[in-house]
Design an enzyme around this catalytic site. Sequence first.
Site, mmCIF file in Angstrom:
data_model
loop_
_atom_site.group_PDB
_atom_site.id
_atom_site.type_symbol
_atom_site.label_atom_id
_atom_site.label_comp_id
_atom_site.label_asym_id
_atom_site.label_seq_id
_atom_site.Cartn_x
_atom_site.Cartn_y
_atom_site.Cartn_z
ATOM 1 C CG ASP A 143 5.443 -4.186 2.138
ATOM 2 O OD1 ASP A 143 6.657 -4.453 2.143
ATOM 3 O OD2 ASP A 143 4.664 -4.528 1.210
ATOM 4 C CB THR B 145 4.693 -4.558 -2.329
ATOM 5 O OG1 THR B 145 6.001 -4.397 -2.870
ATOM 6 C CG2 THR B 145 3.866 -5.416 -3.270
ATOM 7 C CG HIS C 132 -4.759 -0.310 0.706
ATOM 8 N ND1 HIS C 132 -5.628 -0.975 1.542
ATOM 9 C CD2 HIS C 132 -5.112 1.001 0.787
ATOM 10 C CE1 HIS C 132 -6.461 -0.115 2.108
ATOM 11 N NE2 HIS C 132 -6.166 1.093 1.660
ATOM 12 C CD GLU C 133 -3.824 3.992 -1.129
ATOM 13 O OE1 GLU C 133 -4.852 4.540 -1.559
ATOM 14 O OE2 GLU C 133 -3.605 3.845 0.093
ATOM 15 C CG HIS D 237 -8.744 2.701 -2.102
ATOM 16 N ND1 HIS D 237 -9.687 2.080 -1.308
ATOM 17 C CD2 HIS D 237 -7.775 3.147 -1.256
ATOM 18 C CE1 HIS D 237 -9.311 2.147 -0.038
ATOM 19 N NE2 HIS D 237 -8.143 2.780 0.026
ATOM 20 C CG ASP E 261 -9.654 2.423 3.479
ATOM 21 O OD1 ASP E 261 -8.710 1.772 2.995
ATOM 22 O OD2 ASP E 261 -9.716 3.658 3.447
#
Length: 199
Positions: free
Chosen positions: A127, A129, A134-135, A138, A144
């Site tokens: 997905d 979005t 997620h990125e 970071h 992670d």
Amino acid sequence: MPLGTWFKAGTSAAALVLAMAGAATAAPAPAPAPAPAGESSAAQAAVVTLRYDDSRAGGWEAAIAAGVASWNANVSNVHLVEAAPGTVAEIVIVATTGWPQATLGPVRPGRQVRVELGSQAVDQGYDKTRIAAHEMGHSLGLPDTKPGPCSQLMSGSSAGTACTNATPNAAERSRVQSAYASGIAALVPADGRILIDAP
């Protein structure tokens, strides 16, 4: 009150000064503007604003906007805004053909990190979005947490292609809140490692 009504014959200069000082302090000082419910003025001052530039992330604009909105709705010590044209952004987002990856933060104003939104993950069914959120996680200093469940935003690809959760859980929110809790002055330098979100 006119000065003539204070100053009468035989009134000393010291008495006049005291009378004027008393009149000056008699008016109440304006009250400071109230802070929003549940938030102190010190907390408001500590909010760190980070700018992102997605001008080279064609095709990802909607996913980036949704990922940014998710972070802005879930943390209050840091706020993400789109950089105005011609200004320097702390988070530079580009579209690539590889796997998504990002520099591990927490990024601070005046420093720059890079986020690559790779189409290889989308081609395999992940997905967009969730990838964008997620990125960005970071960039805000979250590593992670693989393998992990879909409820963990930072479990990334390990949650599988059916996972579309783009909202940080309580632990992830708390860690970002903590990183930015004292504003820029106490913010630790970015880790700087490049994290690649491949299965």
